[in-house]
Enzyme design. Structure first.
Site, mmCIF file in Angstrom:
data_model
loop_
_atom_site.group_PDB
_atom_site.id
_atom_site.type_symbol
_atom_site.label_atom_id
_atom_site.label_comp_id
_atom_site.label_asym_id
_atom_site.label_seq_id
_atom_site.Cartn_x
_atom_site.Cartn_y
_atom_site.Cartn_z
ATOM 1 N N HIS A 11 0.812 -1.224 0.000
ATOM 2 C CA HIS A 11 0.000 0.000 0.000
ATOM 3 C C HIS A 11 0.842 1.270 0.000
ATOM 4 O O HIS A 11 0.652 2.158 -0.835
ATOM 5 C CB HIS A 11 -0.950 -0.004 1.194
ATOM 6 C CG HIS A 11 -1.868 -1.180 1.223
ATOM 7 N ND1 HIS A 11 -2.677 -1.514 0.155
ATOM 8 C CD2 HIS A 11 -2.105 -2.119 2.178
ATOM 9 C CE1 HIS A 11 -3.374 -2.593 0.459
ATOM 10 N NE2 HIS A 11 -3.038 -2.984 1.672
ATOM 11 N N CYS A 43 -7.269 -6.830 4.172
ATOM 12 C CA CYS A 43 -8.568 -6.894 4.848
ATOM 13 C C CYS A 43 -9.530 -7.824 4.120
ATOM 14 O O CYS A 43 -10.559 -8.217 4.676
ATOM 15 C CB CYS A 43 -9.172 -5.491 4.952
ATOM 16 S SG CYS A 43 -9.268 -4.616 3.376
#
Length: 446
Positions: A11, A43
Site C-alpha cells: 500500500h 482486509c
C-alpha cells in the site's frame, strides 16, 4: 531529476510510486519487493476465506505490469540484503540468485511489518498459520477445504482475529477465539462497546476464551497440530491461526536510522528519517497521533497510503506535510458494525488525560419512518479540562460509518465537546432526527 528507489511495494510503496510516476515525469523509479504480488488488500483475506466474496482477483488494485507501463523498473521476488547509506547503494538478491545493485539519490523504505510469532513449542507444526500475505490466506483457505479440519483456534481477538474467527465459522467449522485480555478489540473500544461484539460472536456460535494465554501447540503425530495448551486447559484443534499483532520490519536500517520504542523508523511530517535522503512510510514508520499530539505507531492501510503520497511528493521536491492521523477504523461481524477514531476512554486515561465521556443511544431516524432504522450507540471521549474531543466510538446494525469521519476531523482540528451542539447538521426524516444522537450527545455532556 533523481533516481528514486522504493523498497517494498504494497500500500505505502504503491502510493509513493504512483505519486512520483503520475506527477513528476523524468525521474528514474526503481521498485523492489520480495513478494510475487503487490497492492494486496489484506482486509479481504477474511472475506475470501469466509466466502463473503467469490474470488481474490479484485483484492489487488495494481500490479508489477502496471508499474512497468507507468515507467518504473520493477524487481519482484527480490530480497534487499543491505543498504549502504553512505554510498547510497542498495544490494539485493533476485529469485534466481543473482546479485542486484542499485544506486539511489532518494530512498523510500516501505518494508512493512511482520506478524508477531510467540516463542512457544509447536509453532513449526503443520496447520499453524499467520494472517498477513495473500499466500497466508491461500494456505488457510486450503486447510478449510480439508474435511478433516473440523475445529480451528484463532489466537488474538483484535480486528484480524475476530474477522478470521467469523470466517472460520462461516465455513462450517468449529471456531474458537482465544485472547489474553479480558475483551475483544481492546485498545479500539471500551468494554461498553466490545461486550456487544462478544455477544454477537457468541450468538453466532463462536467460542470465546478471554483472559487466557497460549502456552503450547501440541501434536500427537509430531507433524500436524492436534491441540493447544493454555494457562487454563488443553483444547483439541485441527488448525491454529495466529493474529496477535505486528512488528515493523526495520532490519534494513542496520541500527543507523533512529527508531521508535517498538522499532519503527522515526520520521518527521515529511516522512524523512534521521538519515538524509532516506524516507520511511507505511507499517515500518511512525505517525503523528493527533489525539495525543505525540509520535505513535498505528499500522493501518489508510495511514500507509497517505504516508506514501507524502513521501512521493517530498522526494521530488514538493514539501507536502502529513496532517497526522486519528487511527480511524471499522469492523463488521455478522452485520454488526463498529467504528472508532482517536482514543477510547481507557486509553485516554492511560496516557495521562483527565478524560471523561458522554454516551447516547437512539435510532438513526424517527420511529415513524419505514425501513431499516436500528439503534445507534455513540460514545464521545473528551478532556474534562480543555473539553477537546479525544475519541469517538459508534456501533449499530445500520451503516452510519460516514458519521465517524466528522469526528476524525474534529479530533484533527481540536474541536471541543462544547462546540458540538451548535454544529450545523442538516435534518430530513428520511435520514435522521432533528435532535439526533450527535447533537444530543453534545447537549448532555457534563
Amino acid at each position: 531529476m533523481s533516481k528514486i528507489v522504493v523498497i517494498g511495494v504494497n500500500h505505502a510503496g504503491t502510493a509513493a510510486a504512483n505519486t512520483i510516476l503520475g506527477n513528476y515525469p523524468g525521474n528514474e523509479v526503481v521498485l523492489i519487493d520480495q513478494n510475487s504480488n503487490i497492492s494486496y488488500l489484506g482486509c479481504g483475506t477474511a472475506l475470501y476465506v469466509g466466502r463473503q466474496i467469490p474470488e481474490t482477483k479484485n483484492l489487488f488494485y495494481s500490479s508489477a505490469e502496471v508499474m512497468v507501463q507507468k515507467g518504473a523498473k520493477v524487481f519482484m521476488e527480490t530480497t534487499v540484503e543491505a543498504v549502504d547509506f553512505d554510498k547510497k547503494v542498495v544490494t539485493a538478491k533476485t529469485k534466481d540468485g543473482k546479485t542486484l545493485t542499485e544506486s539511489y539519490d532518494k530512498l523510500i523504505l516501505a518494508t512493512g511489518s511482520r506478524p508477531i510469532s510467540p516463542k512457544i513449542p509447536g509453532m513449526d507444526l503443520a496447520g499453524v498459520h499467520f494472517v498477513k500475505l495473500f499466500q497466508d490466506g491461500v494456505k488457510i483457505d486450503a486447510d478449510l477445504n480439508n474435511p478433516e479440519v473440523k475445529s480451528v483456534v484463532t489466537v488474538g481477538a483484535g480486528y484480524i482475529g475476530v474477522e478470521i474467527a467469523e470466517a472460520v465459522k462461516l465455513r462450517g467449522r468449529n471456531s474458537i477465539l482465544l485472547e489474553m485480555q479480558d475483551t475483544c478489540l481492546a485498545g479500539y473500544f471500551d468494554k461498553e462497546f466490545s461486550q456487544n461484539m462478544t455477544k454477537v460472536l457468541k450468538d453466532n456460535g463462536i467460542q470465546v476464551h478471554y483472559s487466557e494465554s497460549l502456552k503450547e501447540i501440541k501434536s500427537t503425530n509430531g507433524k500436524r497440530v492436534t491441540s493447544i495448551v493454555t494457562d487454563k486447559g488443553e483444547y483439541p484443534t485441527d488448525a491454529v491461526i495466529m493474529s496477535i499483532g505486528f512488528l515493523p520490519r526495520n532490519e534494513l536500517g542496520g541500527g543507523k536510522i533512529k527508531t521508535h520504542t517498538n522499532g519503527a523508523f522515526l520520521v518527521n511530517t515529511n516522512q524523512q528519517t534521521s538519515i538524509p535522503d532516506v524516507y520511511a512510510i507505511g507499517d515500518c514508520a511512525t505517525v503523528l497521533n493527533n489525539a495525543t499530539g505525540k509520535v505513535d505507531y498505528i499500522a493501518l492501510a489508510t495511514n500507509a497510503v497517505r504516508s506514501g503520497i507524502v513521501a512521493g511528493h517530498n522526494v521530488c521536491g514538493t514539501g507536502l506535510q502529513s496532517q497526522g492521523v486519528q487511527g480511524s477504523n471499522g469492523i463488521q461481524i455478522y452485520n454488526y458494525k463498529m467504528w472508532s477514531t482517536g482514543l477510547c476512554l481507557a486509553k485516554a486515561k492511560s496516557v495521562g488525560f483527565d478524560a471523561v465521556c458522554v454516551d447516547y443511544k437512539d435510532t438513526q431516524k424517527y420511529k415513524f419512518m419505514a425501513g431499516q432504522n436500528d439503534e445507534v450507540q455513540l460514545r464521545i471521549v473528551y478532556d474534562a479540562k480543555t473539553r477537546r474531543i479525544l475519541g469517538t466510538q459508534m456501533a449499530s446494525f445500520q451503516d452510519v460509518s460516514m458519521g465517524l469521519h466528522m469526528f476524525s476531523l474534529a479530533i484533527a482540528k481540536g474541536f471541543t465537546i462544547n462546540e458540538l451542539p451548535l454544529l450545523d447538521i442538516f435534518f430530513m426524516p428520511h435520514f435522521n432526527q432533528a435532535f439526533n444522537y450527535v447533537t444530543m450527545a453534545g447537549l448532555t455532556a457534563k
